[in-house]
Design an enzyme around this catalytic site. Structure first.
Site, PDB file in Angstrom:
ATOM      1  N   ASP A  74      -6.909  48.748 -89.024  1.00 33.08           N
ATOM      2  CA  ASP A  74      -6.635  50.124 -88.613  1.00 33.08           C
ATOM      3  C   ASP A  74      -7.092  51.101 -89.698  1.00 33.08           C
ATOM      4  O   ASP A  74      -6.371  51.373 -90.649  1.00 33.08           O
ATOM      5  CB  ASP A  74      -5.145  50.292 -88.341  1.00 33.08           C
ATOM      6  CG  ASP A  74      -4.810  51.609 -87.675  1.00 33.08           C
ATOM      7  OD1 ASP A  74      -5.518  52.610 -87.923  1.00 33.08           O
ATOM      8  OD2 ASP A  74      -3.824  51.644 -86.914  1.00 33.08           O
ATOM      9  N   SER A  89      -6.364  45.476 -93.306  1.00 30.75           N
ATOM     10  CA  SER A  89      -5.951  45.709 -91.923  1.00 30.75           C
ATOM     11  C   SER A  89      -7.161  46.178 -91.125  1.00 30.75           C
ATOM     12  O   SER A  89      -8.190  46.530 -91.686  1.00 30.75           O
ATOM     13  CB  SER A  89      -4.835  46.759 -91.838  1.00 30.75           C
ATOM     14  OG  SER A  89      -5.356  48.066 -91.891  1.00 30.75           O
ATOM     15  N   LEU A 147      -7.464  54.288 -89.578  1.00 31.19           N
ATOM     16  CA  LEU A 147      -6.687  55.523 -89.651  1.00 31.19           C
ATOM     17  C   LEU A 147      -5.453  55.327 -90.536  1.00 31.19           C
ATOM     18  O   LEU A 147      -5.190  56.140 -91.424  1.00 31.19           O
ATOM     19  CB  LEU A 147      -6.276  55.996 -88.251  1.00 31.19           C
ATOM     20  CG  LEU A 147      -5.374  57.238 -88.227  1.00 31.19           C
ATOM     21  CD1 LEU A 147      -6.069  58.423 -88.884  1.00 31.19           C
ATOM     22  CD2 LEU A 147      -4.954  57.561 -86.814  1.00 31.19           C
ATOM     23  N   ARG A 163       6.941  53.107 -86.284  1.00 30.41           N
ATOM     24  CA  ARG A 163       6.169  53.587 -85.141  1.00 30.41           C
ATOM     25  C   ARG A 163       6.610  52.855 -83.874  1.00 30.41           C
ATOM     26  O   ARG A 163       6.657  51.633 -83.837  1.00 30.41           O
ATOM     27  CB  ARG A 163       4.683  53.342 -85.405  1.00 30.41           C
ATOM     28  CG  ARG A 163       3.786  54.015 -84.407  1.00 30.41           C
ATOM     29  CD  ARG A 163       2.360  53.850 -84.782  1.00 30.41           C
ATOM     30  NE  ARG A 163       2.035  52.418 -84.740  1.00 30.41           N
ATOM     31  CZ  ARG A 163       0.831  51.924 -84.902  1.00 30.41           C
ATOM     32  NH1 ARG A 163      -0.168  52.703 -85.158  1.00 30.41           N
ATOM     33  NH2 ARG A 163       0.616  50.627 -84.835  1.00 30.41           N
ATOM     34  N   TYR A 214       6.537  37.175 -77.392  1.00 28.74           N
ATOM     35  CA  TYR A 214       6.564  37.693 -78.760  1.00 28.74           C
ATOM     36  C   TYR A 214       7.466  36.846 -79.644  1.00 28.74           C
ATOM     37  O   TYR A 214       7.069  36.398 -80.719  1.00 28.74           O
ATOM     38  CB  TYR A 214       7.012  39.165 -78.781  1.00 28.74           C
ATOM     39  CG  TYR A 214       7.253  39.664 -80.179  1.00 28.74           C
ATOM     40  CD1 TYR A 214       6.196  39.791 -81.078  1.00 28.74           C
ATOM     41  CD2 TYR A 214       8.534  39.981 -80.622  1.00 28.74           C
ATOM     42  CE1 TYR A 214       6.407  40.237 -82.374  1.00 28.74           C
ATOM     43  CE2 TYR A 214       8.756  40.425 -81.903  1.00 28.74           C
ATOM     44  CZ  TYR A 214       7.691  40.550 -82.781  1.00 28.74           C
ATOM     45  OH  TYR A 214       7.908  40.977 -84.075  1.00 28.74           O
ATOM     46  N   ASN A 234      15.136  45.774 -86.078  1.00 24.54           N
ATOM     47  CA  ASN A 234      14.803  47.170 -85.835  1.00 24.54           C
ATOM     48  C   ASN A 234      14.720  47.957 -87.140  1.00 24.54           C
ATOM     49  O   ASN A 234      15.668  47.991 -87.912  1.00 24.54           O
ATOM     50  CB  ASN A 234      15.860  47.800 -84.926  1.00 24.54           C
ATOM     51  CG  ASN A 234      16.017  47.012 -83.645  1.00 24.54           C
ATOM     52  OD1 ASN A 234      15.084  46.906 -82.868  1.00 24.54           O
ATOM     53  ND2 ASN A 234      17.189  46.436 -83.436  1.00 24.54           N
ATOM     54  N   GLY A 248      12.702  54.577 -87.876  1.00 23.51           N
ATOM     55  CA  GLY A 248      11.581  55.390 -88.323  1.00 23.51           C
ATOM     56  C   GLY A 248      10.231  54.706 -88.227  1.00 23.51           C
ATOM     57  O   GLY A 248       9.219  55.296 -88.560  1.00 23.51           O
ATOM     58  N   LYS A 281      13.705  38.200 -83.074  1.00 21.92           N
ATOM     59  CA  LYS A 281      13.357  37.625 -81.771  1.00 21.92           C
ATOM     60  C   LYS A 281      12.817  36.203 -81.885  1.00 21.92           C
ATOM     61  O   LYS A 281      12.628  35.522 -80.885  1.00 21.92           O
ATOM     62  CB  LYS A 281      12.378  38.540 -81.043  1.00 21.92           C
ATOM     63  CG  LYS A 281      13.027  39.849 -80.620  1.00 21.92           C
ATOM     64  CD  LYS A 281      12.013  40.848 -80.145  1.00 21.92           C
ATOM     65  CE  LYS A 281      12.642  42.182 -79.840  1.00 21.92           C
ATOM     66  NZ  LYS A 281      13.231  42.844 -81.015  1.00 21.92           N
TER      67      LYS A 281
END
Length: 188
Positions: A6, A4, A8, A137, A101, A132, A135, A93
């Site tokens: 990211d 990834s 962090l 982010r 999206y 959905n 929990g 979606k």
């Protein structure tokens, strides 16, 4: 391996996990880095995506470059290396999309499932599609905990999975898949 961009989130995950996990910085837009990162893998779970509907509407090209071209890059690297199983995480979606999206996830699904035609005989590619995740982010539950939220349609029904259910669905799909399936959880 965890791949990834990211650092962090990678550091946080590294702190939680124990065992022989390799963390690689990179972006699904970088074909060569993906080829190197996937070399020798037998299972790929592709979860990289721009997921915020509003951001994808504002910057549709960025959405397409990550969600569509990035998926094509992951698939090409997996096919070229003969990865045995690949799971793409998609979205509810993608069904009759009404926004950028959703359209990008529909195209990503079509590309990914095409891997069953182009892949090596032992390669299988399937999709897990859900909506959905409680929990996660930026979820509605997280926003509600921060204050007031605006529901656009009071008649709308939202269905939820918790994180454990989502992971279980992905692992079940990766074990059972023959290639070409779109796994959708039954939610009520």
């Amino acid at each position: 391996r965890v791949f990834s961009r990211d650092e962090l989130k990678q550091a946080e995950l590294r702190d939680r996990l124990q065992g022989d996990v390799r963390f690689l910085l990179g972006d699904v837009r970088d074909k060569e880095r993906l080829r190197w990162a996937l070399r020798g893998c037998d299972l790929v779970i592709h979860a990289a995506a721009l997921k915020r509907v509003d951001a994808c509407e504002h910057d549709p090209l960025e959405c397409v470059q990550t969600n569509v071209a990035g998926t094509a890059n992951v698939l090409a690297a997996a096919v070229d290396d003969g990865v045995a199983r690949g799971i793409l995480l998609s979205s509810d979606k993608a069904v009759h999309p009404v926004n950028t999206y959703g359209a990008s996830k529909l195209l990503a699904e079509k590309l990914w499932l095409g891997g069953n035609v182009y892949g090596k005989p032992n390669s299988r590619f399937s999709v897990v599609r859900y909506g959905n995740i409680r929990g996660s982010r930026g979820s509605l539950v997280e926003k509600a905990a921060q204050g007031t939220i605006l529901l656009r349609n009071p008649d709308a029904t939202r269905f939820w999975l918790n994180q454990e259910q989502a992971v279980s669905l992905v692992l079940t799909a990766s074990d059972e898949m023959a290639g070409g399936e779109v796994y959708v959880p039954k939610l009520g």
